[in-house]
Design a protein around this motif. Structure first.
Motif, short mmCIF file in Angstrom:
data_model
loop_
_atom_site.label_atom_id
_atom_site.label_comp_id
_atom_site.label_asym_id
_atom_site.label_seq_id
_atom_site.Cartn_x
_atom_site.Cartn_y
_atom_site.Cartn_z
N ILE A 251 0.84 -1.20 0.00
CA ILE A 251 0.00 0.00 0.00
C ILE A 251 0.88 1.25 0.00
O ILE A 251 1.70 1.46 0.89
N GLY A 252 0.70 2.06 -1.04
CA GLY A 252 1.34 3.37 -1.13
C GLY A 252 0.30 4.37 -1.62
O GLY A 252 -0.83 3.97 -1.96
N TYR A 253 0.67 5.63 -1.66
CA TYR A 253 -0.33 6.61 -2.13
C TYR A 253 0.36 7.84 -2.70
O TYR A 253 1.54 8.12 -2.40
N SER A 254 -0.41 8.59 -3.48
CA SER A 254 0.04 9.91 -3.95
C SER A 254 -0.97 10.94 -3.47
O SER A 254 -2.16 10.63 -3.29
N ALA A 255 -0.47 12.15 -3.25
CA ALA A 255 -1.34 13.29 -2.94
C ALA A 255 -0.94 14.40 -3.90
O ALA A 255 0.23 14.78 -3.96
N SER A 256 -1.90 14.85 -4.69
CA SER A 256 -1.58 15.87 -5.71
C SER A 256 -2.80 16.75 -5.92
O SER A 256 -3.56 16.97 -4.99
N THR A 257 -2.98 17.25 -7.14
CA THR A 257 -4.18 18.04 -7.43
C THR A 257 -5.30 17.06 -7.84
O THR A 257 -5.01 15.95 -8.30
N PRO A 258 -6.57 17.48 -7.72
CA PRO A 258 -7.65 16.57 -8.12
C PRO A 258 -7.55 16.18 -9.60
O PRO A 258 -7.88 15.05 -9.96
N GLU A 259 -7.05 17.08 -10.45
CA GLU A 259 -6.93 16.78 -11.88
C GLU A 259 -5.90 15.67 -12.11
O GLU A 259 -6.16 14.71 -12.84
N LEU A 260 -4.75 15.82 -11.47
CA LEU A 260 -3.71 14.80 -11.65
C LEU A 260 -4.15 13.49 -10.99
O LEU A 260 -3.92 12.40 -11.55
N ALA A 261 -4.80 13.58 -9.84
CA ALA A 261 -5.26 12.37 -9.16
C ALA A 261 -6.24 11.61 -10.07
O ALA A 261 -6.19 10.38 -10.16
N LYS A 262 -7.08 12.35 -10.77
CA LYS A 262 -8.04 11.72 -11.67
C LYS A 262 -7.32 10.99 -12.81
O LYS A 262 -7.69 9.87 -13.18
N ALA A 263 -6.28 11.63 -13.32
CA ALA A 263 -5.52 11.01 -14.41
C ALA A 263 -4.81 9.74 -13.91
O ALA A 263 -4.81 8.71 -14.59
N MET A 264 -4.24 9.81 -12.72
CA MET A 264 -3.53 8.63 -12.19
C MET A 264 -4.51 7.50 -11.92
O MET A 264 -4.22 6.33 -12.13
N SER A 265 -5.69 7.88 -11.45
CA SER A 265 -6.72 6.88 -11.19
C SER A 265 -7.17 6.23 -12.51
O SER A 265 -7.45 5.03 -12.57
N LYS A 266 -7.21 7.04 -13.57
CA LYS A 266 -7.59 6.51 -14.89
C LYS A 266 -6.58 5.45 -15.34
O LYS A 266 -6.95 4.37 -15.78
N VAL A 267 -5.28 5.78 -15.19
CA VAL A 267 -4.23 4.80 -15.54
C VAL A 267 -4.43 3.52 -14.73
O VAL A 267 -4.42 2.40 -15.27
N GLN A 268 -4.64 3.72 -13.43
CA GLN A 268 -4.75 2.55 -12.55
C GLN A 268 -6.01 1.74 -12.87
O GLN A 268 -6.02 0.52 -12.74
#
Ligand code: PMP
Ligand code: GLU
Length: 401
Positions: A251-268
């Motif tokens: 378990i790891g995590y990133s904290a960024s902007t909601p826009e970037l978080a959305k993009a990373m979530s899309k990849v995942q």
């Protein structure tokens, strides 16, 4: 026609992880009955604290065994936000957080989202072995900025400035550092931030995975706390692997902007979906459970660190840095390598041969410096049982003396 053996170009751009390769080889040799001490892999030798295991068992009993939202359960993302506020005074919302299968995946998500072909990734080195290969895999160009042993493995703002340009898309910063143990102070991070501010295309990846493994201070300062004006260009990466002895839970995590978080979530969402639901419940218990359970582990690391430093300081031709954080000793062994080569003990004067010699002659598995972008060095981990560390130090001393 392309056969199975004709792999995509991107596979040719990377090597297997050197840290994992060394540990795998050590495990194989051990299984063959050889007397091997594995100081190759960087993972705490402690068991996961009981309250965390209990939370996982409770999650299973409660039926939390199904898919969760891709970026993680709301409960865990809220716990991450509380942690970032409490420990780092950073304000994030659950929509800014993406929970991944280890900090490793969080970093890969980030690089996939922001690095295009030909973009440059400035990597503060010696660096964790995976940064350059993840960059290359995504078509980026790794630009290592090498800190010298004389500077206690910390780069200067001038060095950073010289490496950055309009092509720089990402700066990889890892304090406390794997492998060097260097920790940047708040002021030093602010000085680096001043340079980064001049390059508006550049995002900072602040890999804080060893945040709590520090020896000269309570914990390390994170780049975002030292550089509030760069908040929208900083991605905080962290996880539970190292602090809570939870490497296998992933378990790891990133904290960024909601826009970037959305993009990373899309990849995942197109690669692995959510991280393990049970491990997420365990991670929530870790983050909400206080830091008392870390203390005994930290004390054990500190005691080993002192012995490691003392032993390495006694070997001619080996220079070990101060080790302010993490649980590695990364020594410049150029002089020892030259001597071994001159005495015909190793075939070529390089760190790979040195590590091969240590493995074959005295059965100690260490990782060569080259995959950390630092030829002439070698890394040992002291996140191994006390008697193993002591015995390995005796063996290294006898092999190199
Ligand atoms: N960053 C660094 C610097 C590391 O040493 C590690 C350890 N493998 C990671 C990230 C990834 O940690 P994990 O995937 O176990 O969370
Ligand atoms: N971070 C650890 C190391 O450097 C674990 C292995 C890996 O993922 O690289 O040894």
């Amino acid at each position: 026609m392309k056969g199975m053996a004709n792999l995509a170009d991107r596979i040719g751009r990377i090597q297997p992880s050197a840290t994992i390769a060394v540990s795998t080889l050590a495990a194989e040799l051990k299984a063959q009955g050889k007397d091997i001490i594995n100081l190759g892999s960087g993972e705490p030798d402690f068991d996961t604290p009981q309250h965390i295991n209990d939370a996982a068992a409770a999650a299973m009993a409660a039926g939390q065994t199904r898919y969760t939202p891709v970026p993680g359960t709301v409960e865990l993302r809220e716990a991450v936000c509380r942690k970032l506020k409490r420990e780092n005074d950073l304000d994030f919302k659950p929509a800014d957080i993406v929970v991944s299968t280890g900090a490793k995946q969080a970093i890969m998500n980030l690089i996939q989202c922001v690095v295009d072909h030909g973009d440059e990734v400035v990597i503060i080195a010696p660096c964790w072995v995976s940064y350059p290969d993840m960059t290359a895999f995504c078509g980026g160009v790794a630009v290592p900025v090498l800190a010298s042993a004389d500077a206690d493995y910390r780069i200067s703002p001038e060095q950073l400035d010289a490496a950055m340009s309009a092509k720089t898309r990402l700066v990889m910063l890892n304090s406390p550092s794997n492998p060097s143990g260097a920790v940047y102070s708040r002021q030093q991070l602010a000085d680096l931030g001043e340079v980064i501010a001049k390059y508006p295309n550049a995002i900072v990846c602040s890999d804080d995975i060893y945040e709590h493994i520090t020896y000269e201070q309570d914990k390390a300062c994170t780049f975002a706390s030292a550089n509030p004006s760069l908040a929208d260009r900083t991605v905080v990466i962290n996880g539970v692997s190292k602090a809570f002895a939870m490497t296998g839970w992933r378990i790891g995590y990133s904290a960024s902007t909601p826009e970037l978080a959305k993009a990373m979530s899309k990849v995942q969402s197109q690669t692995s979906s959510n991280a393990c639901s049970i491990a997420q419940a365990a991670a929530q218990a870790a983050l909400d459970g206080g830091l008392d359970c870390i203390k005994p582990m930290k004390e054990a690391f500190a005691a080993r660190r002192a012995r490691v430093k003392q032993a390495l300081a006694g070997i001619e031709g080996v220079a070990c840095p101060p080790i302010d954080g993490a649980f590695y000793a990364f020594s410049d062994a150029s002089a020892a390598i030259k001597r071994l080569h001159a005495n015909k003990k190793i075939e070529a004067a390089d760190d790979k041969q040195l590590c091969r010699y240590l493995l074959e002659k005295v059965g100690v598995a260490a990782v060569p410096g080259t995959p950390f972008c630092s030829p002439g060095a070698f890394r040992i981990s002291f996140a191994a049982a006390d008697d193993m560390v002591d015995s390995a130090l005796d063996r290294i001393t006898s092999a190199l003396s």
